[in-house]
Scaffold this motif. Structure first.
Motif, PDB file in Angstrom:
ATOM      1  N   THR A  84       0.836  -1.203   0.000  1.00 38.76           N
ATOM      2  CA  THR A  84       0.000   0.000   0.000  1.00 38.76           C
ATOM      3  C   THR A  84       0.871   1.253   0.000  1.00 38.76           C
ATOM      4  O   THR A  84       0.635   2.180  -0.780  1.00 38.76           O
ATOM      5  CB  THR A  84      -0.961   0.004   1.199  1.00 38.76           C
ATOM      6  OG1 THR A  84      -1.789  -1.155   1.129  1.00 38.76           O
ATOM      7  CG2 THR A  84      -1.829   1.242   1.227  1.00 38.76           C
ATOM      8  N   GLU A 136      -6.571   3.447  -8.656  1.00 34.39           N
ATOM      9  CA  GLU A 136      -7.417   2.254  -8.586  1.00 34.39           C
ATOM     10  C   GLU A 136      -6.719   1.117  -7.836  1.00 34.39           C
ATOM     11  O   GLU A 136      -7.320   0.470  -6.973  1.00 34.39           O
ATOM     12  CB  GLU A 136      -7.780   1.796  -9.997  1.00 34.39           C
ATOM     13  CG  GLU A 136      -8.653   0.561 -10.036  1.00 34.39           C
ATOM     14  CD  GLU A 136      -8.932   0.108 -11.458  1.00 34.39           C
ATOM     15  OE1 GLU A 136      -9.008  -1.113 -11.657  1.00 34.39           O
ATOM     16  OE2 GLU A 136      -9.063   0.953 -12.355  1.00 34.39           O
ATOM     17  N   ILE A 137      -5.456   0.885  -8.153  1.00 33.00           N
ATOM     18  CA  ILE A 137      -4.709  -0.175  -7.463  1.00 33.00           C
ATOM     19  C   ILE A 137      -4.570   0.166  -5.989  1.00 33.00           C
ATOM     20  O   ILE A 137      -4.757  -0.696  -5.120  1.00 33.00           O
ATOM     21  CB  ILE A 137      -3.334  -0.394  -8.123  1.00 33.00           C
ATOM     22  CG1 ILE A 137      -3.520  -0.948  -9.539  1.00 33.00           C
ATOM     23  CG2 ILE A 137      -2.473  -1.347  -7.280  1.00 33.00           C
ATOM     24  CD1 ILE A 137      -2.259  -0.939 -10.387  1.00 33.00           C
ATOM     25  N   GLU A 139      -6.541   2.039  -4.102  1.00 34.43           N
ATOM     26  CA  GLU A 139      -7.832   1.873  -3.419  1.00 34.43           C
ATOM     27  C   GLU A 139      -8.177   0.399  -3.241  1.00 34.43           C
ATOM     28  O   GLU A 139      -8.732   0.012  -2.209  1.00 34.43           O
ATOM     29  CB  GLU A 139      -8.938   2.613  -4.182  1.00 34.43           C
ATOM     30  CG  GLU A 139      -8.804   4.125  -4.132  1.00 34.43           C
ATOM     31  CD  GLU A 139      -8.657   4.677  -2.717  1.00 34.43           C
ATOM     32  OE1 GLU A 139      -9.441   4.289  -1.825  1.00 34.43           O
ATOM     33  OE2 GLU A 139      -7.746   5.500  -2.495  1.00 34.43           O
ATOM     34  N   THR A 140      -7.836  -0.424  -4.207  1.00 33.92           N
ATOM     35  CA  THR A 140      -8.061  -1.865  -4.076  1.00 33.92           C
ATOM     36  C   THR A 140      -7.232  -2.427  -2.935  1.00 33.92           C
ATOM     37  O   THR A 140      -7.735  -3.221  -2.127  1.00 33.92           O
ATOM     38  CB  THR A 140      -7.726  -2.592  -5.401  1.00 33.92           C
ATOM     39  OG1 THR A 140      -8.553  -2.058  -6.437  1.00 33.92           O
ATOM     40  CG2 THR A 140      -7.954  -4.089  -5.279  1.00 33.92           C
ATOM     41  N   ALA A 144      -8.738  -4.302   0.238  1.00 33.41           N
ATOM     42  CA  ALA A 144      -8.425  -5.722   0.362  1.00 33.41           C
ATOM     43  C   ALA A 144      -7.523  -6.038   1.549  1.00 33.41           C
ATOM     44  O   ALA A 144      -7.548  -7.147   2.067  1.00 33.41           O
ATOM     45  CB  ALA A 144      -7.762  -6.213  -0.921  1.00 33.41           C
ATOM     46  N   LEU A 154      -5.004  -9.883  -6.143  1.00 34.05           N
ATOM     47  CA  LEU A 154      -4.555  -8.656  -6.794  1.00 34.05           C
ATOM     48  C   LEU A 154      -3.215  -8.895  -7.485  1.00 34.05           C
ATOM     49  O   LEU A 154      -2.991  -8.422  -8.603  1.00 34.05           O
ATOM     50  CB  LEU A 154      -4.450  -7.507  -5.788  1.00 34.05           C
ATOM     51  CG  LEU A 154      -3.997  -6.161  -6.351  1.00 34.05           C
ATOM     52  CD1 LEU A 154      -4.914  -5.691  -7.485  1.00 34.05           C
ATOM     53  CD2 LEU A 154      -3.946  -5.111  -5.247  1.00 34.05           C
ATOM     54  N   GLN A 157      -3.929 -10.544 -10.661  1.00 35.18           N
ATOM     55  CA  GLN A 157      -4.538  -9.581 -11.601  1.00 35.18           C
ATOM     56  C   GLN A 157      -3.454  -8.702 -12.234  1.00 35.18           C
ATOM     57  O   GLN A 157      -3.458  -8.469 -13.444  1.00 35.18           O
ATOM     58  CB  GLN A 157      -5.563  -8.730 -10.878  1.00 35.18           C
ATOM     59  CG  GLN A 157      -6.210  -7.672 -11.762  1.00 35.18           C
ATOM     60  CD  GLN A 157      -7.159  -6.765 -10.981  1.00 35.18           C
ATOM     61  OE1 GLN A 157      -7.633  -7.102  -9.917  1.00 35.18           O
ATOM     62  NE2 GLN A 157      -7.407  -5.596 -11.546  1.00 35.18           N
TER      63      GLN A 157
END
Length: 164
Positions: A84, A136-137, A139-140, A144, A154, A157
């Motif tokens: 993060t 986007e990544i 926030e995911t 998560a 992730l 992905q």
């Protein structure tokens, strides 16, 4: 012919793009050390894109009769608190690149250098995408968490980037 002011600014942008490339490679090394190969894959593709941007500017300066001057590149950080924190840094970095490109565009406007304005349009458009993707990544990751199945999903992905 490029003005000396724009030539200097474009050379500085080359330096920033090379630094971006170096930073993303450092981030990839970090994520590989955490056994997150999908994150590393995504970051290595990002690294190649940034190198491509530097070379696009390099070519442009030469095409306009300017002179490329390669400036020193700072050592990027190699330690991050977490995935993060890493993507917080990605977003912050992309925002700084956006600001730099916007300033370059302003200089081209001020000097009525239409060719440079046109060339920078692709950079401006791409920065919108870069910031959106990083956000986007990030926030995911925040939703998560950084442990367990969600992180692994992730990672998988991100490993698919460039395969679509």
């Amino acid at each position: 012919m490029l003005s000396k002011t724009l030539q200097k600014a474009l050379n500085e942008q080359i330096q920033k793009e090379f630094y971006s490339s170096y930073l993303y490679l450092s981030m990839a090394a970090y994520t590989e050390s955490m056994n997150l190969p999908g994150f590393a894959h995504w970051l290595k593709l990002q690294q190649k894109e940034e190198m491509g941007h530097a070379m696009q500017l390099y070519k442009y300066i030469n095409e306009r009769g300017g002179r490329v001057e390669l400036l020193a590149i700072d050592q990027p950080t190699s330690e991050f608190k977490s995935p993060t924190a890493l993507f917080e840094e990605v977003l912050k970095h992309e925002q700084s690149i956006t600001e730099s490109i916007n300033k370059l565009y302003e200089k081209a406007l001020k000097e009525n250098d239409y060719a440079t304005q046109v060339m920078l349009q692709s950079f401006i458009s791409e920065q919108v995408e870069e910031e959106a993707t990083a956000s986007e990544i990030l926030e995911t990751l925040k939703m998560a968490g950084e442990k367990g199945q969600a992180l692994l999903m992730l990672d998988r992905q991100l490993a698919r980037r460039g395969m679509n």
